[in-house]
Design a protein around this motif. Structure first.
Motif, PDB file in Angstrom:
ATOM      1  N   ASP A  72       5.323  -0.108  -7.727  1.00 61.26           N
ATOM      2  CA  ASP A  72       6.020  -1.162  -7.120  1.00 61.26           C
ATOM      3  C   ASP A  72       7.225  -1.557  -7.668  1.00 61.26           C
ATOM      4  O   ASP A  72       7.972  -2.647  -7.382  1.00 61.26           O
ATOM      5  CB  ASP A  72       4.869  -2.409  -6.809  1.00 61.26           C
ATOM      6  CG  ASP A  72       4.654  -3.059  -8.261  1.00 61.26           C
ATOM      7  OD1 ASP A  72       5.441  -2.474  -9.290  1.00 61.26           O
ATOM      8  OD2 ASP A  72       4.059  -4.194  -8.324  1.00 61.26           O
ATOM      9  N   GLY A  73       7.742  -0.634  -8.694  1.00 65.46           N
ATOM     10  CA  GLY A  73       8.913  -0.848  -9.242  1.00 65.46           C
ATOM     11  C   GLY A  73       9.226  -2.060 -10.105  1.00 65.46           C
ATOM     12  O   GLY A  73      10.146  -2.541 -10.281  1.00 65.46           O
ATOM     13  N   GLY A  74       8.077  -2.760 -10.233  1.00 70.48           N
ATOM     14  CA  GLY A  74       8.118  -3.756 -11.646  1.00 70.48           C
ATOM     15  C   GLY A  74       7.796  -5.191 -10.942  1.00 70.48           C
ATOM     16  O   GLY A  74       8.118  -6.297 -11.467  1.00 70.48           O
ATOM     17  N   ILE A  75       6.999  -5.041  -9.711  1.00 70.89           N
ATOM     18  CA  ILE A  75       6.657  -6.644  -9.309  1.00 70.89           C
ATOM     19  C   ILE A  75       5.272  -7.248 -10.087  1.00 70.89           C
ATOM     20  O   ILE A  75       5.664  -8.190 -10.590  1.00 70.89           O
ATOM     21  CB  ILE A  75       6.130  -6.335  -7.770  1.00 70.89           C
ATOM     22  CG1 ILE A  75       7.266  -5.896  -6.842  1.00 70.89           C
ATOM     23  CG2 ILE A  75       5.220  -7.787  -7.412  1.00 70.89           C
ATOM     24  CD1 ILE A  75       6.673  -5.833  -5.228  1.00 70.89           C
ATOM     25  N   LEU A 111       0.733  -1.222  -0.032  1.00 70.26           N
ATOM     26  CA  LEU A 111      -0.049  -0.042  -0.031  1.00 70.26           C
ATOM     27  C   LEU A 111       0.794   1.415  -0.050  1.00 70.26           C
ATOM     28  O   LEU A 111       0.380   2.261  -0.369  1.00 70.26           O
ATOM     29  CB  LEU A 111      -0.948   0.157   1.313  1.00 70.26           C
ATOM     30  CG  LEU A 111      -1.978   0.887   1.515  1.00 70.26           C
ATOM     31  CD1 LEU A 111      -2.985   0.605   0.278  1.00 70.26           C
ATOM     32  CD2 LEU A 111      -2.757   0.459   2.777  1.00 70.26           C
ATOM     33  N   GLU A 112       2.021   1.287   0.574  1.00 67.55           N
ATOM     34  CA  GLU A 112       2.834   2.420   0.643  1.00 67.55           C
ATOM     35  C   GLU A 112       4.039   2.370  -0.319  1.00 67.55           C
ATOM     36  O   GLU A 112       4.746   3.450  -0.496  1.00 67.55           O
ATOM     37  CB  GLU A 112       3.759   2.458   1.921  1.00 67.55           C
ATOM     38  CG  GLU A 112       2.747   2.023   3.237  1.00 67.55           C
ATOM     39  CD  GLU A 112       1.754   3.148   3.330  1.00 67.55           C
ATOM     40  OE1 GLU A 112       1.984   4.489   2.979  1.00 67.55           O
ATOM     41  OE2 GLU A 112       0.681   2.938   3.745  1.00 67.55           O
ATOM     42  N   ASN A 128      -3.743  -3.898  -9.416  1.00 67.43           N
ATOM     43  CA  ASN A 128      -4.004  -3.218 -10.890  1.00 67.43           C
ATOM     44  C   ASN A 128      -3.660  -1.663 -10.802  1.00 67.43           C
ATOM     45  O   ASN A 128      -3.098  -1.413 -11.744  1.00 67.43           O
ATOM     46  CB  ASN A 128      -5.395  -3.292 -11.042  1.00 67.43           C
ATOM     47  CG  ASN A 128      -5.460  -4.826 -11.876  1.00 67.43           C
ATOM     48  OD1 ASN A 128      -5.059  -5.170 -12.923  1.00 67.43           O
ATOM     49  ND2 ASN A 128      -6.340  -5.323 -11.474  1.00 67.43           N
ATOM     50  N   THR A 129      -3.840  -1.005  -9.842  1.00 68.21           N
ATOM     51  CA  THR A 129      -3.759   0.281  -9.740  1.00 68.21           C
ATOM     52  C   THR A 129      -2.329   0.809  -9.482  1.00 68.21           C
ATOM     53  O   THR A 129      -1.315   1.446 -10.135  1.00 68.21           O
ATOM     54  CB  THR A 129      -4.552   1.171  -8.830  1.00 68.21           C
ATOM     55  OG1 THR A 129      -5.968   0.972  -8.978  1.00 68.21           O
ATOM     56  CG2 THR A 129      -4.223   2.672  -8.781  1.00 68.21           C
ATOM     57  N   LEU A 130      -1.818   0.251  -8.216  1.00 70.84           N
ATOM     58  CA  LEU A 130      -0.216   0.785  -7.742  1.00 70.84           C
ATOM     59  C   LEU A 130       0.615  -0.045  -8.565  1.00 70.84           C
ATOM     60  O   LEU A 130       1.646   0.729  -9.117  1.00 70.84           O
ATOM     61  CB  LEU A 130      -0.194   0.325  -6.327  1.00 70.84           C
ATOM     62  CG  LEU A 130       0.513   1.161  -5.529  1.00 70.84           C
ATOM     63  CD1 LEU A 130      -0.602   2.202  -5.053  1.00 70.84           C
ATOM     64  CD2 LEU A 130       1.062   0.335  -4.075  1.00 70.84           C
ATOM     65  N   GLY A 131       0.345  -1.205  -9.109  1.00 71.95           N
ATOM     66  CA  GLY A 131       1.470  -2.039  -9.660  1.00 71.95           C
ATOM     67  C   GLY A 131       1.269  -1.980 -11.024  1.00 71.95           C
ATOM     68  O   GLY A 131       2.329  -1.269 -11.785  1.00 71.95           O
ATOM     69  N   MET A 132       0.271  -2.477 -11.876  1.00 69.74           N
ATOM     70  CA  MET A 132       0.270  -2.326 -13.413  1.00 69.74           C
ATOM     71  C   MET A 132       0.206  -0.942 -13.796  1.00 69.74           C
ATOM     72  O   MET A 132       0.905  -0.609 -14.807  1.00 69.74           O
ATOM     73  CB  MET A 132      -0.872  -3.029 -13.893  1.00 69.74           C
ATOM     74  CG  MET A 132      -1.128  -3.447 -15.209  1.00 69.74           C
ATOM     75  SD  MET A 132      -2.517  -3.971 -15.788  1.00 69.74           S
ATOM     76  CE  MET A 132      -2.652  -5.587 -15.083  1.00 69.74           C
ATOM     77  N   SER A 133      -0.682  -0.111 -13.239  1.00 70.86           N
ATOM     78  CA  SER A 133      -0.951   1.246 -14.061  1.00 70.86           C
ATOM     79  C   SER A 133       0.014   2.274 -13.441  1.00 70.86           C
ATOM     80  O   SER A 133       0.285   3.285 -14.349  1.00 70.86           O
ATOM     81  CB  SER A 133      -2.295   1.656 -13.467  1.00 70.86           C
ATOM     82  OG  SER A 133      -2.642   2.986 -13.359  1.00 70.86           O
ATOM     83  N   GLN A 134       0.586   2.258 -12.297  1.00 74.45           N
ATOM     84  CA  GLN A 134       1.358   3.271 -11.751  1.00 74.45           C
ATOM     85  C   GLN A 134       3.006   3.106 -11.786  1.00 74.45           C
ATOM     86  O   GLN A 134       3.717   3.643 -11.343  1.00 74.45           O
ATOM     87  CB  GLN A 134       0.846   4.085 -10.452  1.00 74.45           C
ATOM     88  CG  GLN A 134      -0.553   4.590 -10.390  1.00 74.45           C
ATOM     89  CD  GLN A 134      -0.849   5.564 -11.489  1.00 74.45           C
ATOM     90  OE1 GLN A 134      -0.224   6.786 -11.384  1.00 74.45           O
ATOM     91  NE2 GLN A 134      -1.579   5.323 -12.445  1.00 74.45           N
TER      92      GLN A 134
END
Ligand code: FAD
Ligand code: SF4
Length: 520
Positions: free
Chosen positions: A417-420, A328-329, A408-414
């Motif tokens: 997560d730096g590429g997780i 989340l962070e 989807n938001t934090l990882g895929m779209s933004q």
């Protein structure tokens, strides 16, 4: 009382393991409508209504089956508005020997229930969620065996393990993936003979909920008027059948395409039913595979659809539980801009954003590419704080639940997560939007222009995004081509892009650099 069985708002499964192992004569079911769940993010009224209407229909079903249901209605005078306080009230009143529920989908809710039961000294048991085809433990094992995770390899494993679209031990048709056939736009004419998705007129029970939501949440963003989501299993099955017959055959070709005034195209609109557990993913996958085996849908469309459910849906859930609560962070790109106000109103001169946001406010729905490559892309390029983007997505979509929305938001779209989740950021200029939609035809901006009064803000910000993150993407082989194009820009062009991007960031309301004249 022996056991208290908790049924959360997104666990409306008549065959839930929490119910099949219980006894209606000795155990009680507990369900609660609480304001907290509608206000911890500024929820769209259709999202609130969907949960409440589906819960009330499920209560009705359980009572008909002979269950005693302890149900807190939202507007009951004694309702405290909080899941934890409502559970406390029931535990103090009935003193069950223990509490049982299926693993919640949301980390915050799991923690809150766990703490409440510990506090009152009541044992709590979480049962594995049978509504997924990959358990949390199996995903952990899958992840522990590799240096980096990629959906495609996970998906292949899932196809083999569950024997989906397989011919002996080979993928049907010889390929695992038909993605390259599934990226067509609608061309100049636009979509022809679109199927109309089946809608469900609200019955009396749903009408009551709609009135309640109107009364209790009058200032929440979005309209209730078009509410027609399935809120019972029967309706969910009707929607699935309607999709398989009418839209699945065309799903693949135009999966990524967008068109002004057409929110649904060939999409299934079943995410709400899946997320509430009115439909089981296995029955959805089987229905699609059967259509292909009977010659009613092409393999590319069927595989493309199944990949979303057996692949992406299971994968994002695995990522969520593997990385929460730290996930989340995450903010790998150091994005620090506020979310522009127009995300809550649709008031912007950028036609693509205005279309998608207004459609979302009207219906609670946008399809995947609208979420990823319009609203998500703009926030990524502008550099909006990922948590603010997450809160918007969680609030505004009717199918939003955290385990699926957050990765989807934090990882895929933004790419926060730096590429997780994804091997590279989904970054593109306005030219991508021009290719996949007709939005640019109705827009005052020009997707080919990077700077100047008619420059498309997506295009300006795309080049600015590459400039800002050039050094961190340098080592990523999948970014090579984009960075090579960046290196062709002259220092003057780069300075002009940077300047115009700064102006866009300073005036997020209009998203039009104030010093520039109106486009002709
Ligand atoms: P279709 O296009 O018909 O696809 C069929 C099904 O596949 C969907 O119903 C869904 O269950 C599944 N699916 C497709 N893509 C994904 C994906 N990327 N992740 C997980 N499942 C997928 N989906 C949600 O259910 N809830 C959310 O809160 C949510 N938030 C999202 C936020 C962002 C930024 C993005 C890019 C995607 C999000 N998605 C979310 C995934 C996807 O956009 C929706 O599942 C889909 O648009 C729902 O519409 P549909 O049922 O018509 O799907
Ligand atoms: Fe969107 Fe740019 Fe196209 Fe306008 S020109 S619709 S802002 S992509």
């Amino acid at each position: 009382m022996r056991r208290l069985i908790l049924i959360l708002g997104d666990q409306l499964d008549a065959n839930s393991p929490a119910l099949t192992h219980a006894d209606p004569h000795q155990d009680r079911v507990w369900m609660a409508e609480v304001t907290e769940e509608s206000t911890h993010v500024w929820s769209h009224p259709q999202r609130i209504a969907l949960f409440l209407a589906a819960m009330r229909h499920f209560r009705h079903h359980l009572t008909e089956q002979g269950w005693t249901v302890d149900y807190s209605e939202l507007d009951a005078p004694e309702n405290t508005g909080s899941l934890s306080f409502e559970l406390t009230r029931t535990l103090e009143k009935h003193r069950p020997q223990h509490v049982v529920l299926v693993e919640p989908g949301d980390h915050r809710v799991r923690q809150s229930l766990l703490e409440t039961c510990h506090h009152l000294g009541v044992p709590i048991e979480f049962l594995p969620d049978s509504h997924f085809l990959c358990s949390i433990e199996d995903f952990r094992r899958h992840a522990s065996e590799r240096k980096s995770l990629r959906m495609e390899f996970f998906y292949r494993e899932m196809r083999q393990r569950h024997h989906v679209l397989m011919e002996d031990d080979r993928p049907a048709g010889g390929n695992w993936n038909y993605d390259s056939e599934n990226r067509k736009s609608f061309g100049k004419e636009g979509p022809q003979n679109l199927p109309s998705p089946i809608h469900f007129e609200p019955d009396e029970r749903t009408q009551e909920v709609l009135e309640l939501v109107k009364r209790r949440f009058p200032n929440h963003p979005g309209s209730l008027d078009s509410f027609a989501w399935p809120v019972t299993r029967r309706a969910a099955l009707a929607r699935l059948r309607n999709f398989i017959e009418k839209a699945l055959p065309h799903f693949g070709d135009h999966q990524d395409a967008m068109w002004t005034g057409e929110p649904y195209l060939y999409h299934s609109l079943i995410s709400t039913a899946l997320n509430l557990k009115l439909l089981h993913p296995r029955e959805v996958i089987d229905a699609a595979e059967q259509a292909w085996r009977e010659g009613k849908a092409p393999l590319a469309a069927t595989e493309g659809f199944i990949r979303q459910i057996l692949g992406w849906r299971e994968y994002v859930r695995g990522i969520y539980w593997l990385h929460m609560p730290e996930y989340l962070e995450q903010n790998a790109l150091g994005a620090d801009q506020p979310l522009p106000d127009f995300y809550w109103t649709g008031h912007t001169s950028m036609h693509c954003l205005s279309q998608v946001i207004r459609q979302t406010l009207d219906t609670g729905y946008a399809h995947h590419i609208q979420r990823l490559m319009i609203t998500g892309l703009y926030a990524l390029l502008l550099g909006v704080r990922p948590k603010a983007v997450h809160e918007w997505y969680l609030a505004i979509f009717v199918d939003a639940v955290e385990w699926v929305e957050l990765p989807n938001t934090l990882g895929m779209s933004q790419f926060a997560d730096g590429g997780i989740m994804a091997s590279k950021p989904y970054c593109a200029s306005g030219k991508y939007i021009q290719r996949m939609s007709n939005y640019c035809r109705h827009c005052p901006y020009d997707p080919a222009q990077k700077t100047g009064p008619r420059a498309c803000p997506f295009t300006t910000l795309y080049w600015d995004f590459l400039l800002r993150h050039e050094s961190s993407f340098d080592a990523n082989p999948r970014m090579k081509m984009q960075l090579r194009n960046l290196s062709r820009l002259s220092p003057d062009e780069k300075a002009a892009i940077h300047h115009q991007a700064e102006l866009l960031r300073q005036h997020p309301a209009a998203q039009k650099p104030q010093h520039l004249s109106d486009p002709d």
